[in-house]
Enzyme design. Structure first.
Site, mmCIF file in Angstrom:
data_model
loop_
_atom_site.group_PDB
_atom_site.id
_atom_site.type_symbol
_atom_site.label_atom_id
_atom_site.label_comp_id
_atom_site.label_asym_id
_atom_site.label_seq_id
_atom_site.Cartn_x
_atom_site.Cartn_y
_atom_site.Cartn_z
ATOM 1 N N LYS A 45 45.749 40.232 31.368
ATOM 2 C CA LYS A 45 44.474 41.546 32.133
ATOM 3 C C LYS A 45 45.051 42.877 31.300
ATOM 4 C CE LYS A 45 44.821 40.975 36.538
ATOM 5 N NZ LYS A 45 45.514 40.685 38.231
ATOM 6 N N GLN A 76 50.958 43.217 40.919
ATOM 7 C CA GLN A 76 50.023 42.064 41.465
ATOM 8 C C GLN A 76 50.947 41.472 42.092
ATOM 9 O OE1 GLN A 76 47.969 40.143 38.907
ATOM 10 N NE2 GLN A 76 48.411 38.643 39.406
ATOM 11 N N ASP A 87 41.914 46.848 42.187
ATOM 12 C CA ASP A 87 41.886 45.557 42.943
ATOM 13 C C ASP A 87 40.613 45.539 44.399
ATOM 14 O OD1 ASP A 87 42.629 43.499 41.972
ATOM 15 O OD2 ASP A 87 45.052 43.940 42.513
#
Length: 293
Positions: A59, A103, A126
């Site tokens: 990422k 995460q 997200d």
């Protein structure tokens, strides 16, 4: 429809993701030329889970390749929840940070729901904040969960008309199954969501024009269950004893019945990161619009 002997065409997620990343790179360069701030993505990782570490590294690298600003925060596995929440508060207040990604999974001492709700919805790249999920429910999407949104791009690239198709989703997680159902419903599909208590799963899958598998069980969906000509999106990624990766669909048998299918690896996975960057760009635009108002 395709007959049973036909080999499915591959939906090349790696190539489509590269195209999305290039679109983001061009948009970032255009912003830079106009003197607008570069979008900034903050990625927070708690602990040292090996799978998460690889994913986070990818990422960060891809973020930097688009010309965006990348902010990295690595916290120890025993990090108290209040420390993580305090960091999120700082990032919410930081004008250079347009997107915040924490995460998952998080260590046991941290409540993931509390963390997700602490992120400013406008920075929730997200797409998991209840505000953003609620907007998706109401067909007023803002920042959308990355994997389902990426899946919709993959479906669009097939050129198939989705309207009226019966989509069967295997798995009801908040990350994939539930938002995937909302995305497909918005595309005017008819939706069936299956889970561990669903009766006669093979029969339901056999009725599907589109199958989305995301349950975390290697090669669980058998090719013989599929309707001939179905489109198959395999969201699963499982590591076998020999170290090889496979999806939740038995690719070998499924590819003989499907019209289109995503491989694992190289299918849905790359789209998740690409969509995350597209969301970060969208978040920067959203925040600018809000400030102008």
């Amino acid at each position: 429809m395709t007959d049973q002997t036909t080999t499915a065409r591959l939906i090349d997620g790696k190539a489509i993701a590269a195209q999305v990343v290039e679109e983001v790179r061009e948009a970032v360069a255009q912003r830079n030329a106009q003197g607008l701030p570069l979008p900034g993505l903050a990625v927070v990782c708690v602990g040292d889970d090996p799978a998460s570490a690889v994913y986070v590294r990818n990422k960060r690298r891809t973020t930097e390749s688009t010309g965006m600003k990348s902010f990295s925060y690595d916290l120890p596995a025993d990090c108290p929840e209040k420390t993580l929440l305090a960091l999120i508060d700082e990032l919410n207040a930081n004008a250079e940070v347009h997107g915040i990604l924490v995460q998952l999974p998080l260590p046991a001492q941290i409540n993931a729901e509390r963390v997700i709700e602490r992120i400013d919805p406008k920075k929730d790249v997200d797409g998991f904040h209840p505000y953003n999920i609620g907007r998706l429910v109401l067909k007023m999407p803002t920042l959308r969960p990355c994997t389902p949104y990426g899946c919709m791009r993959l479906l669009r690239e097939t050129g198939e008309d989705l309207v009226g198709k019966h989509a069967v989703i295997v798995g009801q997680s908040n990350i994939v199954g539930r938002p995937m159902a909302l995305e497909l419903l918005m595309a005017r599909c008819t939706i069936t969501v299956c889970h561990s208590k669903t009766y006669d799963l093979p029969k339901l899958i056999g009725q599907a024009d589109i199958v989305v598998a995301g349950i975390g069980k290697p090669r669980f969906v058998e090719g013989g269950w599929l309707k001939s000509g179905a489109i198959v999106l395999d969201v699963g990624i499982n590591r076998l004893a020999d170290g090889k990766l496979c999806g939740d669909v038995d690719f070998e048998t499924a590819s003989r019945r499907a019209s289109w299918i995503t491989p694992v690896p190289g299918g849905v996975g790359p789209m998740t990161i690409a969509t995350l960057l597209a969301n970060t760009l969208e978040a920067a635009r959203w925040q600018e619009t809000t400030h102008q108002e």
